[in-house]
Design an enzyme around this catalytic site. Structure first.
Site, PDB file in Angstrom:
ATOM      1  N   ARG A 228     -17.889   7.922  -8.820  1.00  0.00           N
ATOM      2  CA  ARG A 228     -18.892   7.862  -7.752  1.00  0.00           C
ATOM      3  C   ARG A 228     -19.579   6.499  -7.804  1.00  0.00           C
ATOM      4  NH1 ARG A 228     -16.792  11.429  -5.379  1.00  0.00           N
ATOM      5  NH2 ARG A 228     -17.568  13.533  -4.980  1.00  0.00           N
ATOM      6  N   HIS A 276     -12.933   4.571  -0.438  1.00  0.00           N
ATOM      7  CA  HIS A 276     -12.988   5.959  -0.947  1.00  0.00           C
ATOM      8  C   HIS A 276     -11.705   6.735  -0.581  1.00  0.00           C
ATOM      9  CE1 HIS A 276     -16.067   9.203  -2.267  1.00  0.00           C
ATOM     10  NE2 HIS A 276     -14.835   9.597  -2.560  1.00  0.00           N
TER      11      HIS A 276
HETATM   12  P1  NDP Z   1     -13.830  17.814 -14.145  1.00  0.00           P
HETATM   13  O1  NDP Z   1     -15.088  18.593 -14.092  1.00  0.00           O
HETATM   14  O2  NDP Z   1     -12.534  18.536 -14.270  1.00  0.00           O
HETATM   15  O3  NDP Z   1     -13.915  16.786 -15.366  1.00  0.00           O
HETATM   16  C1  NDP Z   1     -15.057  16.068 -15.679  1.00  0.00           C
HETATM   17  C2  NDP Z   1     -14.866  15.355 -17.023  1.00  0.00           C
HETATM   18  O4  NDP Z   1     -15.992  14.512 -17.254  1.00  0.00           O
HETATM   19  C3  NDP Z   1     -14.769  16.337 -18.197  1.00  0.00           C
HETATM   20  O5  NDP Z   1     -13.812  15.887 -19.104  1.00  0.00           O
HETATM   21  C4  NDP Z   1     -16.170  16.248 -18.814  1.00  0.00           C
HETATM   22  O6  NDP Z   1     -16.221  16.486 -20.212  1.00  0.00           O
HETATM   23  C5  NDP Z   1     -16.512  14.799 -18.556  1.00  0.00           C
HETATM   24  N1  NDP Z   1     -17.966  14.616 -18.587  1.00  0.00           N
HETATM   25  C6  NDP Z   1     -18.899  15.117 -17.749  1.00  0.00           C
HETATM   26  N2  NDP Z   1     -20.129  14.735 -18.132  1.00  0.00           N
HETATM   27  C7  NDP Z   1     -19.978  13.989 -19.239  1.00  0.00           C
HETATM   28  C8  NDP Z   1     -20.872  13.318 -20.105  1.00  0.00           C
HETATM   29  N3  NDP Z   1     -22.196  13.337 -19.913  1.00  0.00           N
HETATM   30  N4  NDP Z   1     -20.356  12.649 -21.139  1.00  0.00           N
HETATM   31  C9  NDP Z   1     -19.025  12.625 -21.360  1.00  0.00           C
HETATM   32  N5  NDP Z   1     -18.115  13.244 -20.585  1.00  0.00           N
HETATM   33  C10 NDP Z   1     -18.587  13.910 -19.534  1.00  0.00           C
HETATM   34  O7  NDP Z   1     -13.826  16.883 -12.860  1.00  0.00           O
HETATM   35  P2  NDP Z   1     -12.563  16.246 -12.086  1.00  0.00           P
HETATM   36  O8  NDP Z   1     -11.711  15.533 -13.067  1.00  0.00           O
HETATM   37  O9  NDP Z   1     -11.942  17.239 -11.193  1.00  0.00           O
HETATM   38  O10 NDP Z   1     -13.324  15.202 -11.122  1.00  0.00           O
HETATM   39  C11 NDP Z   1     -14.112  14.178 -11.686  1.00  0.00           C
HETATM   40  C12 NDP Z   1     -14.858  13.420 -10.604  1.00  0.00           C
HETATM   41  O11 NDP Z   1     -13.982  12.594  -9.854  1.00  0.00           O
HETATM   42  C13 NDP Z   1     -15.538  14.270  -9.526  1.00  0.00           C
HETATM   43  O12 NDP Z   1     -16.744  14.819  -9.968  1.00  0.00           O
HETATM   44  C14 NDP Z   1     -15.741  13.272  -8.417  1.00  0.00           C
HETATM   45  O13 NDP Z   1     -16.990  12.623  -8.562  1.00  0.00           O
HETATM   46  C15 NDP Z   1     -14.628  12.249  -8.643  1.00  0.00           C
HETATM   47  N6  NDP Z   1     -13.660  12.285  -7.543  1.00  0.00           N
HETATM   48  C16 NDP Z   1     -13.499  11.159  -6.786  1.00  0.00           C
HETATM   49  C17 NDP Z   1     -12.602  11.141  -5.732  1.00  0.00           C
HETATM   50  C18 NDP Z   1     -12.345   9.895  -4.940  1.00  0.00           C
HETATM   51  O14 NDP Z   1     -11.700   9.965  -3.908  1.00  0.00           O
HETATM   52  N7  NDP Z   1     -12.783   8.741  -5.390  1.00  0.00           N
HETATM   53  C19 NDP Z   1     -11.820  12.343  -5.389  1.00  0.00           C
HETATM   54  C20 NDP Z   1     -12.022  13.454  -6.282  1.00  0.00           C
HETATM   55  C21 NDP Z   1     -12.933  13.410  -7.299  1.00  0.00           C
HETATM   56  P3  NDP Z   1     -15.833  17.923 -20.848  1.00  0.00           P
HETATM   57  O15 NDP Z   1     -14.349  18.070 -20.613  1.00  0.00           O
HETATM   58  O16 NDP Z   1     -16.157  17.781 -22.267  1.00  0.00           O
HETATM   59  O17 NDP Z   1     -16.644  18.946 -20.094  1.00  0.00           O
END
Ligand code: NDP
Length: 313
Positions: A228, A276
């Site tokens: 983001r 995006h």
């Molecule tokens: P998930 O919820 O599957 O994965 C999120 C990951 O981030 C997990 O591994 C989580 O850790 C980690 N995480 C979250 N908070 C923290 C933190 N404070 N410290 C360390 N690690 C953290 O999400 P997705 O992979 O499905 O999607 C990720 C993001 O990608 C979306 O939220 C969105 O913002 C972005 N996105 C962008 C798009 C674009 O077109 N540019 C399209 C789709 C998504 P843990 O595994 O330990 O919980």
């Protein structure tokens, strides 16, 4: 009397039938409504939403679940009266992870295989061969090991780049050395020449791509942000580029979208910009996933992808 399942679709699309027709085809037993502030309350069981107005939740009080038309939930969590007593469900992969892996691999290959140099040679009719790639000099770090981050990390590991991954909790990903939590962030960054951000936007991750982080990477690092826009402190990127800590950045997401025409990033040749599009949402995949989960809930089965609202993802 058997009650009919009702679904309300709320996404501000001027052609909502692009969504409601396939939803109806997938759930022929349901009544599918399109949100309008002027229409009477339909007493919906499920809402399928993208950036819904707060009035939706004032009016629809009998929802059993809310389905977000995206993986990132940051926009929905800003709706102040989003119900907290029912499941709020995000998209899981739905065809996005493979696109993200492609997008990141494309840029990693472009830089590491000198494709930008060959492109400029081509423009000047120059035939000159450069040294072959030394993969170990291209370590890649992936922030976030969820649906998207894992797929990105595995794809790059298959291409035999050294790959590191960082998440909140400990993960095991084949071919990837993983790090967990704040305590291990510095060590992870120190290994990284190409940093790929796939984190969700939460209060903890906002502004994470800042000067301190950028100066903790290997010198002349490359930054790829597909998470983001609010993850990146924009002035810090400009400074890190000027000072040589970052040599190239690839940005797909921005604090303000569309990126204003007079934004300084447009004038910086070190920054590649896409609007995006690193992972487009694929309607058929999304709706198949959402309607499958509605069916599961109706059958009393558990579903995945429920957001932890306190955690923010
Ligand atoms: P998930 O919820 O599957 O994965 C999120 C990951 O981030 C997990 O591994 C989580 O850790 C980690 N995480 C979250 N908070 C923290 C933190 N404070 N410290 C360390 N690690 C953290 O999400 P997705 O992979 O499905 O999607 C990720 C993001 O990608 C979306 O939220 C969105 O913002 C972005 N996105 C962008 C798009 C674009 O077109 N540019 C399209 C789709 C998504 P843990 O595994 O330990 O919980």
């Amino acid at each position: 009397m058997v009650s009919i399942m009702k679904i309300i679709f709320v996404a501000g699309d001027p052609k909502p039938e692009r969504w409601t027709v396939p939803i109806q085809a997938l759930l022929p037993e349901a009544e599918v409504h399109v949100w309008s502030p002027d229409a009477p309350t339909c007493n919906a069981d499920y809402a399928i939403v993208w950036q819904p107005p707060a009035e939706l939740f004032e009016r629809e009080k009998n929802l059993k679940a809310v389905f977000n038309l995206g993986a990132g939930i940051d926009g929905l969590l800003q709706v102040p009266n989003l119900p907290r007593h029912i499941p709020v469900v995000r998209l899981e992969d739905a065809g996005m992870s493979v696109q993200m892996a492609e997008y990141v691999a494309y840029h990693v290959i472009k830089f590491s295989r000198d494709m930008t140099i060959y492109e400029s040679q081509r423009a000047e009719n120059v035939w000159r061969i450069h040294r072959p790639i030394e993969r170990k000099t291209w370590p890649i770090g992936v922030l976030g090991l969820g649906h998207i981050g894992k797929r990105v990390a595995r794809t790059l590991a298959d291409l035999e780049y050294p790959v590191y991954g960082w998440a909140r909790s400990q993960h095991q990903v084949e071919g990837v050395q993983t790090f967990a939590g704040q305590d291990q962030l510095k060590a992870f960054l120190g290994e990284t020449r190409v940093l790929v951000n796939t984190l969700p936007l939460t209060p903890e991750t906002r502004d994470i791509l800042n000067y301190e982080l950028m100066t903790s990477l290997k010198p002349g690092a490359i930054l790829i942000n597909v998470g983001r826009g609010e993850h990146l402190v924009e002035e810090d990127l400009c400074r890190a580029i000027e000072e040589g800590h970052i040599s190239q950045a690839v940005l797909d997401v921005f604090r303000q979208e569309p990126l204003p025409a007079d934004h300084p990033f447009w004038g910086m040749p070190q920054i590649a910009i896409t609007p995006h599009v690193s992972a487009r949402t694929l309607r058929d995949d999304m709706l198949a996933q959402i309607t499958g989960k509605i069916r599961a809930l109706e059958a009393g089965q558990a579903i995945t992808g429920i957001v932890d609202i306190e955690r923010g993802y």
